[in-house]
Motif scaffolding. Sequence first.
Motif, PDB file in Angstrom:
ATOM      1  N   ILE A 115      -5.802   0.350   0.578  1.00 15.99           N
ATOM      2  CA  ILE A 115      -5.586  -1.075   0.321  1.00 15.99           C
ATOM      3  C   ILE A 115      -4.183  -1.443   0.801  1.00 15.99           C
ATOM      4  CG2 ILE A 115      -7.145  -1.204  -1.669  1.00 15.99           C
ATOM      5  CD1 ILE A 115      -4.576  -1.384  -3.422  1.00 15.99           C
ATOM      6  N   SER A 116      -3.977  -2.739   0.963  1.00 12.92           N
ATOM      7  CA  SER A 116      -2.673  -3.221   1.418  1.00 12.92           C
ATOM      8  C   SER A 116      -2.228  -4.378   0.531  1.00 12.92           C
ATOM      9  CB  SER A 116      -2.771  -3.711   2.864  1.00 12.92           C
ATOM     10  OG  SER A 116      -3.637  -4.836   2.921  1.00 12.92           O
ATOM     11  N   GLY A 117      -1.064  -4.882   0.821  1.00 15.82           N
ATOM     12  CA  GLY A 117      -0.568  -6.054   0.089  1.00 15.82           C
ATOM     13  C   GLY A 117      -1.520  -7.230   0.205  1.00 15.82           C
ATOM     14  N   LYS A 118      -2.136  -7.347   1.386  1.00 17.65           N
ATOM     15  CA  LYS A 118      -3.086  -8.450   1.609  1.00 17.65           C
ATOM     16  C   LYS A 118      -4.262  -8.355   0.631  1.00 17.65           C
ATOM     17  CE  LYS A 118      -6.016 -10.439   5.215  1.00 17.65           C
ATOM     18  NZ  LYS A 118      -6.641 -10.212   6.525  1.00 17.65           N
ATOM     19  N   ASP A 119      -4.752  -7.120   0.397  1.00 13.31           N
ATOM     20  CA  ASP A 119      -5.859  -6.919  -0.551  1.00 13.31           C
ATOM     21  C   ASP A 119      -5.442  -7.323  -1.959  1.00 13.31           C
ATOM     22  OD1 ASP A 119      -7.775  -5.743   1.294  1.00 13.31           O
ATOM     23  OD2 ASP A 119      -6.470  -3.989   1.327  1.00 13.31           O
ATOM     24  N   GLY A 127      -5.622 -11.738  -6.353  1.00 15.52           N
ATOM     25  CA  GLY A 127      -4.942 -12.642  -7.288  1.00 15.52           C
ATOM     26  C   GLY A 127      -3.497 -12.313  -7.583  1.00 15.52           C
ATOM     27  N   MET A 128      -2.926 -11.345  -6.878  1.00 17.22           N
ATOM     28  CA  MET A 128      -1.531 -10.977  -7.135  1.00 17.22           C
ATOM     29  C   MET A 128      -0.592 -11.795  -6.269  1.00 17.22           C
ATOM     30  SD  MET A 128       0.082  -7.167  -7.170  1.00 17.22           S
ATOM     31  CE  MET A 128       1.645  -6.866  -7.994  1.00 17.22           C
ATOM     32  N   LYS A 129       0.539 -12.184  -6.842  1.00 15.36           N
ATOM     33  CA  LYS A 129       1.523 -12.945  -6.075  1.00 15.36           C
ATOM     34  C   LYS A 129       2.413 -11.994  -5.269  1.00 15.36           C
ATOM     35  CE  LYS A 129       1.799 -16.826  -9.298  1.00 15.36           C
ATOM     36  NZ  LYS A 129       2.662 -17.536 -10.271  1.00 15.36           N
ATOM     37  N   MET A 161       4.677  -6.356  -6.251  1.00 17.63           N
ATOM     38  CA  MET A 161       3.628  -5.831  -5.368  1.00 17.63           C
ATOM     39  C   MET A 161       4.061  -4.502  -4.753  1.00 17.63           C
ATOM     40  SD  MET A 161       1.889  -7.539  -2.020  1.00 17.63           S
ATOM     41  CE  MET A 161       1.286  -8.960  -2.922  1.00 17.63           C
ATOM     42  N   GLY A 162       5.309  -4.443  -4.281  1.00 15.47           N
ATOM     43  CA  GLY A 162       5.833  -3.196  -3.713  1.00 15.47           C
ATOM     44  C   GLY A 162       5.842  -2.083  -4.736  1.00 15.47           C
ATOM     45  N   GLU A 163       6.191  -2.438  -5.990  1.00 10.21           N
ATOM     46  CA  GLU A 163       6.225  -1.433  -7.062  1.00 10.21           C
ATOM     47  C   GLU A 163       4.822  -0.915  -7.371  1.00 10.21           C
ATOM     48  OE1 GLU A 163       8.156  -3.579 -10.162  1.00 10.21           O
ATOM     49  OE2 GLU A 163      10.175  -3.290  -9.328  1.00 10.21           O
ATOM     50  N   ILE A 164       3.855  -1.808  -7.370  1.00 15.86           N
ATOM     51  CA  ILE A 164       2.458  -1.418  -7.629  1.00 15.86           C
ATOM     52  C   ILE A 164       1.960  -0.475  -6.534  1.00 15.86           C
ATOM     53  CG2 ILE A 164       0.056  -2.256  -7.741  1.00 15.86           C
ATOM     54  CD1 ILE A 164       1.528  -2.929 -10.274  1.00 15.86           C
ATOM     55  N   LEU A 165       2.227  -0.823  -5.269  1.00 15.29           N
ATOM     56  CA  LEU A 165       1.795   0.026  -4.148  1.00 15.29           C
ATOM     57  C   LEU A 165       2.475   1.403  -4.219  1.00 15.29           C
ATOM     58  CD1 LEU A 165       1.829  -2.614  -1.257  1.00 15.29           C
ATOM     59  CD2 LEU A 165      -0.196  -1.421  -2.129  1.00 15.29           C
ATOM     60  N   ALA A 166       3.739   1.442  -4.613  1.00 16.21           N
ATOM     61  CA  ALA A 166       4.446   2.721  -4.740  1.00 16.21           C
ATOM     62  C   ALA A 166       3.822   3.577  -5.836  1.00 16.21           C
ATOM     63  CB  ALA A 166       5.925   2.471  -5.026  1.00 16.21           C
ATOM     64  N   LYS A 167       3.436   2.953  -6.945  1.00 10.83           N
ATOM     65  CA  LYS A 167       2.794   3.690  -8.043  1.00 10.83           C
ATOM     66  C   LYS A 167       1.422   4.206  -7.624  1.00 10.83           C
ATOM     67  CE  LYS A 167       5.258   1.451 -11.827  1.00 10.83           C
ATOM     68  NZ  LYS A 167       5.212   0.424 -12.882  1.00 10.83           N
ATOM     69  N   LYS A 171      -7.241   0.249 -10.338  1.00 10.73           N
ATOM     70  CA  LYS A 171      -5.990   0.800 -10.884  1.00 10.73           C
ATOM     71  C   LYS A 171      -4.855  -0.221 -10.777  1.00 10.73           C
ATOM     72  CE  LYS A 171      -4.167   4.230 -12.993  1.00 10.73           C
ATOM     73  NZ  LYS A 171      -4.730   4.666 -14.292  1.00 10.73           N
ATOM     74  N   SER A 172      -4.842  -0.991  -9.691  1.00  7.01           N
ATOM     75  CA  SER A 172      -3.784  -2.004  -9.541  1.00  7.01           C
ATOM     76  C   SER A 172      -3.895  -3.058 -10.635  1.00  7.01           C
ATOM     77  CB  SER A 172      -3.851  -2.644  -8.151  1.00  7.01           C
ATOM     78  OG  SER A 172      -4.949  -3.523  -8.050  1.00  7.01           O
ATOM     79  N   ARG A 173      -5.134  -3.433 -10.998  1.00  2.30           N
ATOM     80  CA  ARG A 173      -5.334  -4.410 -12.087  1.00  2.30           C
ATOM     81  C   ARG A 173      -4.819  -3.833 -13.401  1.00  2.30           C
ATOM     82  NH1 ARG A 173     -11.555  -5.769 -10.398  1.00  2.30           N
ATOM     83  NH2 ARG A 173     -11.082  -7.143  -8.597  1.00  2.30           N
ATOM     84  N   GLU A 174      -5.164  -2.579 -13.620  1.00  7.60           N
ATOM     85  CA  GLU A 174      -4.743  -1.892 -14.846  1.00  7.60           C
ATOM     86  C   GLU A 174      -3.208  -1.853 -14.935  1.00  7.60           C
ATOM     87  OE1 GLU A 174      -4.914   2.671 -16.320  1.00  7.60           O
ATOM     88  OE2 GLU A 174      -6.787   1.918 -15.480  1.00  7.60           O
ATOM     89  N   LEU A 175      -2.567  -1.518 -13.809  1.00  3.72           N
ATOM     90  CA  LEU A 175      -1.096  -1.443 -13.771  1.00  3.72           C
ATOM     91  C   LEU A 175      -0.483  -2.814 -14.005  1.00  3.72           C
ATOM     92  CD1 LEU A 175      -0.670   0.998 -10.724  1.00  3.72           C
ATOM     93  CD2 LEU A 175       0.003   1.485 -13.097  1.00  3.72           C
ATOM     94  N   ARG A 176      -1.095  -3.855 -13.436  1.00  7.01           N
ATOM     95  CA  ARG A 176      -0.568  -5.202 -13.605  1.00  7.01           C
ATOM     96  C   ARG A 176      -0.662  -5.650 -15.068  1.00  7.01           C
ATOM     97  NH1 ARG A 176      -3.762  -8.643  -9.346  1.00  7.01           N
ATOM     98  NH2 ARG A 176      -4.841  -6.714  -8.886  1.00  7.01           N
ATOM     99  N   ASN A 177      -1.790  -5.303 -15.673  1.00  4.16           N
ATOM    100  CA  ASN A 177      -1.983  -5.666 -17.078  1.00  4.16           C
ATOM    101  C   ASN A 177      -0.989  -4.936 -17.970  1.00  4.16           C
ATOM    102  OD1 ASN A 177      -4.047  -7.413 -16.475  1.00  4.16           O
ATOM    103  ND2 ASN A 177      -5.660  -5.860 -16.706  1.00  4.16           N
ATOM    104  N   THR A 178      -0.733  -3.669 -17.641  1.00  4.60           N
ATOM    105  CA  THR A 178       0.221  -2.873 -18.416  1.00  4.60           C
ATOM    106  C   THR A 178       1.615  -3.454 -18.270  1.00  4.60           C
ATOM    107  OG1 THR A 178      -1.118  -0.903 -17.936  1.00  4.60           O
ATOM    108  CG2 THR A 178       1.098  -0.524 -18.786  1.00  4.60           C
ATOM    109  N   GLU A 179       1.953  -3.809 -16.983  1.00  7.57           N
ATOM    110  CA  GLU A 179       3.286  -4.379 -16.691  1.00  7.57           C
ATOM    111  C   GLU A 179       3.440  -5.718 -17.446  1.00  7.57           C
ATOM    112  OE1 GLU A 179       5.704  -3.334 -14.131  1.00  7.57           O
ATOM    113  OE2 GLU A 179       4.657  -1.426 -14.236  1.00  7.57           O
ATOM    114  N   GLY A 180       2.349  -6.505 -17.414  1.00 11.49           N
ATOM    115  CA  GLY A 180       2.410  -7.817 -18.046  1.00 11.49           C
ATOM    116  C   GLY A 180       2.556  -7.707 -19.548  1.00 11.49           C
TER     117      GLY A 180
END
Length: 446
Positions: free
Chosen positions: A395-399, A404-406, A411-417, A437-446
């Motif tokens: 996946i990429s930043g575009k994905d 729904g991610m800004k 975004m860079g931190e999520i991709l690194a994780k 997993k990116s959704r899960e990480l975003r929810n955790t971060e939020g």
Amino acid sequence: MKITLPDDVKQIIETLEQHGYEGYAVGGCVRDSILGRIPNDWDITTSATPQQVKKLFLRTVDTGIQHGTVTVLMGKEGYEVTTYRVDGEYEDARHPKEVTFTANLEEDLRRRDFTINAMAYNDSEGLVDVFGGRADIEQKVIRCVGNAEERFGEDALRIMRAVRFSAQLGFTVDPDTAEAAKKLAGTLSKISAERIQTELVKLLVSPHPDYLRYAWEYGITAVVLPEFDRTMETPQNNPHHCYNVGEHTLEALRNIEADKTLRLAALFHDFGKPQTHTTDADGIDHFHGHAKISAELANNIMHRLKFDNDTLNKVKVYVRYHDLRPELTEKSVRRAVSKVGADAFAEVLKLKMADTLAQSPKWQPEKKAYLKELTALYHTILEKQQCLCIKDLKISGKDLIEDGMKPGKEMGEILAKLLELVLEEPQRNEREWLIGKSRELRNTEG
């Protein structure tokens, strides 16, 4: 003796002769021909003035007309044709204040640096060797033309060139020439960084890079590379070593292929040891953190010597990670390759082997076995095309934006994780899993 001149060179010399002028192939091309090598280029010297040369040939370029040089174009090739000259007083240990044209070939040859470079040739006269260049080639000697102190006083860069030619040809430097080099080495401080860099690289990629030792002995490195002198003063009283840091460096240079970036990395790889040198209660020397300091020094030195950024950045990486020792598991090696970079890791392996071959023979079999297994694991990881960097993720930043991610730092931190998780388990590199997993990480971060 007979030298086979290229047709273009013959034609230029014959044209000069037909109009009443002398013309000869001169310098390095004559030297290389006698040595049985193919010259990189052919220079011509003549009794004709630059203006007279320009009248004889249809296509010319004024490349150094103030010093008597005109480039004659023959087809797609260019040949430097230089008028016999006598150099005036040297003011900057590099360039003559003025040059005087002469009709005498011997006077022109007398101003040149070394006897092996002060020979001329054409088919009608044969070899013109006034200063014994051919005998010095046979004796394998680098000797200044005439008085060595005068030659080095005219052009300080010749001091480095003496060692460089010695390294390229495997010749020894004549004792009088060596003594003059030692006496005048300090004048190299007047030479530009770019010219120092050129000579250093030519020495390093030569068949005898360890002849850098002579640059040290003559006091050359004290002026142009003082960091090396400090390594020659730093012992390595450690079971893994049998040389001081400088001698170890020279041995590492001998054991790595003649590639510019690799030879530079071998030169710099332990420059941080003098700064990190400690001795424990048992008298054993240690150099903790030397690779990081070495990389910083390499960066500073290469900036000082005006290296291009591509070379500088590659060498810094090789030096920084030459002491990296991952566990021999796919996971550990995968992380190491990700850290270093897939292409750079292959070069780091070469540097590690050269480093090993310059250490104590007692431990070499064990270290070679480790490197063999490390190399095998590296190739396995490449063959499996495992994900090693963010751009390898499915996946990429575009994905993430489409999900729904800004855009932004998060975004860079999520991709690194996500990369960290995939390095742990390569099979996770699937788009569906990564989005989840990116959704899960975003929810955790939020």
